[in-house]
Design a protein around this motif. Structure first.
Motif, mmCIF file in Angstrom:
data_model
loop_
_atom_site.group_PDB
_atom_site.id
_atom_site.type_symbol
_atom_site.label_atom_id
_atom_site.label_comp_id
_atom_site.label_asym_id
_atom_site.label_seq_id
_atom_site.Cartn_x
_atom_site.Cartn_y
_atom_site.Cartn_z
ATOM 1 N N LEU A 147 -1.995 -44.666 78.630
ATOM 2 C CA LEU A 147 -0.419 -44.824 79.240
ATOM 3 C C LEU A 147 0.712 -45.269 78.312
ATOM 4 O O LEU A 147 1.836 -45.032 78.345
ATOM 5 C CB LEU A 147 0.106 -45.431 80.331
ATOM 6 C CG LEU A 147 0.433 -44.711 81.484
ATOM 7 C CD1 LEU A 147 0.870 -43.980 81.473
ATOM 8 C CD2 LEU A 147 0.463 -45.760 82.712
ATOM 9 N N PHE A 148 -0.057 -46.042 77.509
ATOM 10 C CA PHE A 148 1.021 -46.949 76.649
ATOM 11 C C PHE A 148 1.376 -46.162 75.324
ATOM 12 O O PHE A 148 2.264 -46.497 75.456
ATOM 13 C CB PHE A 148 -0.190 -48.624 76.314
ATOM 14 C CG PHE A 148 0.796 -49.348 75.532
ATOM 15 C CD1 PHE A 148 2.029 -50.151 75.775
ATOM 16 C CD2 PHE A 148 0.214 -49.233 73.862
ATOM 17 C CE1 PHE A 148 2.837 -50.776 74.637
ATOM 18 C CE2 PHE A 148 1.347 -50.044 73.097
ATOM 19 C CZ PHE A 148 1.740 -51.048 73.590
ATOM 20 N N ILE A 149 0.285 -45.822 75.169
ATOM 21 C CA ILE A 149 0.666 -44.671 73.917
ATOM 22 C C ILE A 149 1.429 -43.323 74.281
ATOM 23 O O ILE A 149 2.118 -43.786 73.243
ATOM 24 C CB ILE A 149 -0.634 -43.617 72.797
ATOM 25 C CG1 ILE A 149 -1.502 -45.716 73.033
ATOM 26 C CG2 ILE A 149 -0.960 -43.407 72.641
ATOM 27 C CD1 ILE A 149 -2.567 -45.607 72.401
ATOM 28 N N ILE A 150 1.313 -43.068 75.168
ATOM 29 C CA ILE A 150 2.003 -42.192 76.060
ATOM 30 C C ILE A 150 3.402 -42.858 75.862
ATOM 31 O O ILE A 150 4.299 -41.554 75.173
ATOM 32 C CB ILE A 150 1.546 -41.071 77.071
ATOM 33 C CG1 ILE A 150 0.388 -41.063 76.924
ATOM 34 C CG2 ILE A 150 2.871 -40.623 78.131
ATOM 35 C CD1 ILE A 150 -0.371 -40.383 77.598
ATOM 36 N N LYS A 151 4.460 -43.508 76.872
ATOM 37 C CA LYS A 151 5.369 -43.664 76.754
ATOM 38 C C LYS A 151 5.880 -43.612 75.696
ATOM 39 O O LYS A 151 6.747 -43.832 75.163
ATOM 40 C CB LYS A 151 5.825 -44.906 78.019
ATOM 41 C CG LYS A 151 5.454 -44.949 79.428
ATOM 42 C CD LYS A 151 5.799 -45.633 79.670
ATOM 43 C CE LYS A 151 4.304 -46.638 79.621
ATOM 44 N NZ LYS A 151 4.366 -47.585 81.417
#
Lengths: 207, 207
Positions: free
Chosen positions: A107-111
């Motif tokens: 999620l961190f990377i997606i954001k």
DNA sequence: ATTCAATTTAACCATTTGGTTAACTACAAA
DNA sequence: TTTGTAGTTAACCAAATGGTTAAATTGAAT
């Protein structure tokens, strides 16, 4: 005589990065607080700026590290000694184990990607290049192309990754909805999930 | 004579909620800025506090709305007139169409749940009750239980939902990695995805 | 012991942000 | 016309937050 604590074993720089990792992963760039990072690292706020120029810069460093780990679990896909089936099954095992350890990383990377896709593209390519890895080897290898000739490769990758990543992203939801203990959830999200994804891959690719 | 603009057609309260929805969905509780919401709604910041007591309260209202819409697309699961297969296929269609329209909603809800699971539980049950709906009807219906007797129902739901939700959460990533235009992505995330998920359901349930 | 650079800190500063206040406007009822 | 109420605003305020500075401390080299 107690041995004097001659400086820390871990340098401050490392401690900061570690604390920043936790904070940014949990709260994102906006939600993260520099003071909170300093507290966790057990140092003064000004030191953050001494070692890492700004909040954005510190975030970048954390992001790069996450991206590296994110790609690390793909190494097995390139092990030519293994059969295609073994490779992809090992990839699934590694990926899910990895996600159990770092549930926030995807999620961190997606954001981050959604905020600045260009930056991500650069970092992605530089990470691949520096480690000599191919990212979507599944798409590129000839013998694999033959094996999965009659399915949509992109859709397959998306489906498989969805099945792996989403349960960890949505775990608070599922724990709540299904009323699961931590132990129950671990069984579902590791043992059962691995089986299910492998089953899906097996049936889809006919292997 | 121009008809005097006797007050706005849409009440200010609505405009605020609409603006808040966009802001909170995109940036979350932390990232959202009250000033930005006021600007989007075209009103003064103080009006936000006039109509909605505080930031948290406004957020709650938005969250409730999102939760309602989130459950709305499940209605079709209860249409007794349809066969099980038709019901679940329609559910997939509705869900993916819905996600195309509100790509942020699932992540928004997940994040909120992880912050306060208890609050979510309450809201979930009250939403179900007030609309007389069963949430996980798939788990509860006798004839369905029979149909899918030999598979893990929870795992099945998680797999299916993963395949539906994740592509929208990860769309910035996939667009970047696969170098897709908006049109290409729409085709993948709607047409192809629906087909793939239905295929998965069909094979898994043997229907 | 002195020097000097790297490291660390307390005290500030400027800006942003959620929130408040008091006054003004529009308009319907009396 | 007066009055009262809902709606709206500009101007503030206090707290939080990212960032700076100048001074202090440490420790190795001379």
């Amino acid at each position: 005589m107690v041995k004097p604590v001659s400086k820390d074993d871990h340098k401050t720089e490392e401690k900061i990065l570690e604390a920043a990792k936790d904070e940014f992963m949990k709260f994102g760039l906006y939600g993260a607080r520099m003071q909170s990072i300093a507290d966790t690292a057990g140092i003064n706020k000004a030191l953050l700026h001494y070692y890492y120029r700004s909040k954005e810069n510190l975030f970048d460093k954390v992001f790069e590290g996450a991206l590296k780990r994110y790609f690390d679990q793909m190494d097995v896909l390139e092990d030519e000694a293994l059969s295609f089936k073994k490779r992809i099954f090992l990839y699934i095992d590694h990926l899910i184990d990895f996600l159990e350890e770092y549930p926030h990383v995807s999620l961190f990377i997606i954001k981050e990607v959604s905020v600045s896709p260009e930056m991500f593209k650069e970092k992605m390519y530089s990470t691949r290049k520096s480690r000599g890895k191919k990212l979507y080897i599944l798409l590129e290898e000839e013998k694999v192309k033959k094996t999965i000739a009659n399915i949509d490769t992109q859709m397959f990758i998306i489906n498989m990754q969805s099945m792996c990543y989403y349960p960890f992203i949505a775990s608070p939801l599922y724990k709540t909805i299904f009323n699961l203990s931590a132990k129950d959830w671990k069984d579902i999200s590791n043992v059962k999930l691995k089986k299910a994804v492998k089953n899906f891959v097996e049936r889809t690719l006919n292997i």
